[in-house]
Design an enzyme around this catalytic site. Structure first.
Site, PDB file in Angstrom:
ATOM      1  N   ARG A 235     100.055 103.298 -25.501  1.00 35.06           N
ATOM      2  CA  ARG A 235      99.034 102.235 -25.824  1.00 35.06           C
ATOM      3  C   ARG A 235      97.694 102.657 -26.298  1.00 35.06           C
ATOM      4  O   ARG A 235      97.369 103.813 -25.654  1.00 35.06           O
ATOM      5  CB  ARG A 235      99.199 101.251 -24.556  1.00 35.06           C
ATOM      6  CG  ARG A 235     100.488 100.802 -24.012  1.00 35.06           C
ATOM      7  CD  ARG A 235     100.479  99.467 -24.918  1.00 35.06           C
ATOM      8  NE  ARG A 235     101.725  98.757 -24.856  1.00 35.06           N
ATOM      9  CZ  ARG A 235     102.776  98.400 -25.570  1.00 35.06           C
ATOM     10  NH1 ARG A 235     102.802  98.973 -26.686  1.00 35.06           N
ATOM     11  NH2 ARG A 235     103.748  97.785 -25.110  1.00 35.06           N
ATOM     12  N   HIS A 283     100.457  99.584 -35.461  1.00 36.49           N
ATOM     13  CA  HIS A 283     101.190  99.347 -34.268  1.00 36.49           C
ATOM     14  C   HIS A 283     102.523  99.034 -34.696  1.00 36.49           C
ATOM     15  O   HIS A 283     103.072  97.865 -34.424  1.00 36.49           O
ATOM     16  CB  HIS A 283     100.611  98.309 -33.332  1.00 36.49           C
ATOM     17  CG  HIS A 283     101.384  98.416 -31.981  1.00 36.49           C
ATOM     18  ND1 HIS A 283     100.499  97.806 -30.589  1.00 36.49           N
ATOM     19  CD2 HIS A 283     102.575  98.694 -31.478  1.00 36.49           C
ATOM     20  CE1 HIS A 283     101.328  97.989 -29.746  1.00 36.49           C
ATOM     21  NE2 HIS A 283     102.510  98.527 -30.263  1.00 36.49           N
TER      22      HIS A 283
HETATM   23  C1  GLV Z   1     105.661  98.147 -28.799  1.00 33.77           C
HETATM   24  O1  GLV Z   1     104.452  98.119 -28.521  1.00 33.77           O
HETATM   25  C2  GLV Z   1     106.709  97.962 -27.624  1.00 33.77           C
HETATM   26  O2  GLV Z   1     106.384  98.160 -26.409  1.00 33.77           O
HETATM   27  O3  GLV Z   1     107.724  97.788 -27.919  1.00 33.77           O
END
Ligand code: GLV
Length: 320
Positions: A235, A283
């Site tokens: 993250r 992401h």
């Molecule tokens: C993506 O960020 C997830 O947590 O699957």
């Protein structure tokens, strides 16, 4: 008397993505379950579950009988941070083998990128330049240690993939476990720092908790070997961004692959975009498919209806 079974009702809760558009078709086939947009809910007291991702701070306030929150991802931190999340609601995640396989493949690609200095090849190709020097410069995989922070579902898939590529692997885990060929587990309070100190390429897939926030910082970077690289897939809040820029600009670290950021979308003026040693992806190192999310939801709601604790429920205390 034959009483017709009423479907169990739930609500989509997300501030950022159009969940009905993404998941509507996949969830439509789930029997005995009805998932509504908040604007279509006529009786909030009937709502027993939510399908959620980054909900608004007060998103849960309207639903007094909510028991279950199915997150659309592997990481549940955005839902756990939501102030209106009911204290006793069960939070479930997606446990999707395809997501782990896609993540492992992405990571393998970025490991090759850093190990083989692929950026130099791309730069040379742009100059129409044929330069072969690998035979003299390549460190064999057996001499390049891959560190992995986090040894859950994603961490294990990544460890197995890079191990199969011939790299020794060292992982930071919660608890010391059985030794596995080529995969060394380090547990304990200083596991992360110890793993970093061994890592020529360090991969972060930790869950985000109060303990892990800011874990990728200058102490960690300067404990890593000179010329090491970072692959950041956890993250954005794990990374102190200026500390990474300092370690790259001082040539202590050779490069970084970043998939997650403090602010997403990454602002167009952010220095990461133009840094020559940084690879950016938005992401999307891995994704869960709508079908996998629908399957996870169907299973969690079924288990809830049967009075069972859902299989993919996270521990709200630890945050994962
Ligand atoms: C993506 O960020 C997830 O947590 O699957």
């Amino acid at each position: 008397m034959n009483v017709a079974m009423r479907p169990i009702e739930g609500v989509y809760l997300c501030d950022q993505l159009d969940l009905p558009e993404i998941f509507g078709d996949a969830v439509a086939g789930i029997p005995d379950l009805r998932l509504l947009k908040p604007s279509d809910v006529t009786d909030p007291e009937n709502i027993r579950f939510a399908l959620a991702w980054r909900p608004a701070p007060d998103a849960f306030d309207a639903y007094p009988n909510l028991e279950l929150v199915q997150v659309i991802a592997a990481g549940v931190d955005p839902v756990l941070r939501t102030p209106s999340l009911p204290k006793d609601a069960v939070v479930t995640r997606v446990h999707d083998p395809e997501q782990a396989a896609i993540m492992a493949g992405f990571t393998a690609w970025q490991v090759v990128w850093h190990h083989r200095n692929m950026k130099a090849y791309l730069d040379a190709a742009r100059r129409s330049e044929w330069t072969r020097k690998l035979i003299k410069t390549l460190r064999p995989p057996s001499q390049v240690t891959i560190g992995i922070l986090g040894y859950g579902y994603m961490g294990r898939a990544i460890a197995n993939a890079v191990r199969a590529m011939g790299f020794p692997v060292v992982v930071a885990t919660r608890s010391a476990g059985a030794a596995q060929d080529g995969i060394t587990r380090i547990a304990g309070a200083d596991a992360v720092q110890k793993v970093a100190a061994h890592s020529d390429i360090l991969i972060n897939v930790l869950p985000l908790t109060d303990e892990t926030r800011g874990v990728l910082n200058k102490n960690l970077f300067w404990a890593m070997p000179q010329g090491a690289a970072l692959i950041q897939l956890g993250r954005g809040e794990h990374l102190i961004e200026d500390d990474l820029l300092d370690a790259l600009n001082a040539n202590h670290l050779s490069g970084a692959s970043l998939d997650v950021f403090q602010q997403e979308p990454l602002p167009p003026t952010h220095p990461f975009w133009t840094h020559p040693d940084i690879v950016i992806t938005p992401h999307e190192a891995s994704v869960t498919s709508p079908v996998a999310v629908a399957d996870a939801l169907a299973q969690s709601v079924r288990e809830m209806a049967q009075g069972k604790h859902p299989t993919t429920a996270i521990d709200r205390e630890s945050g994962y």
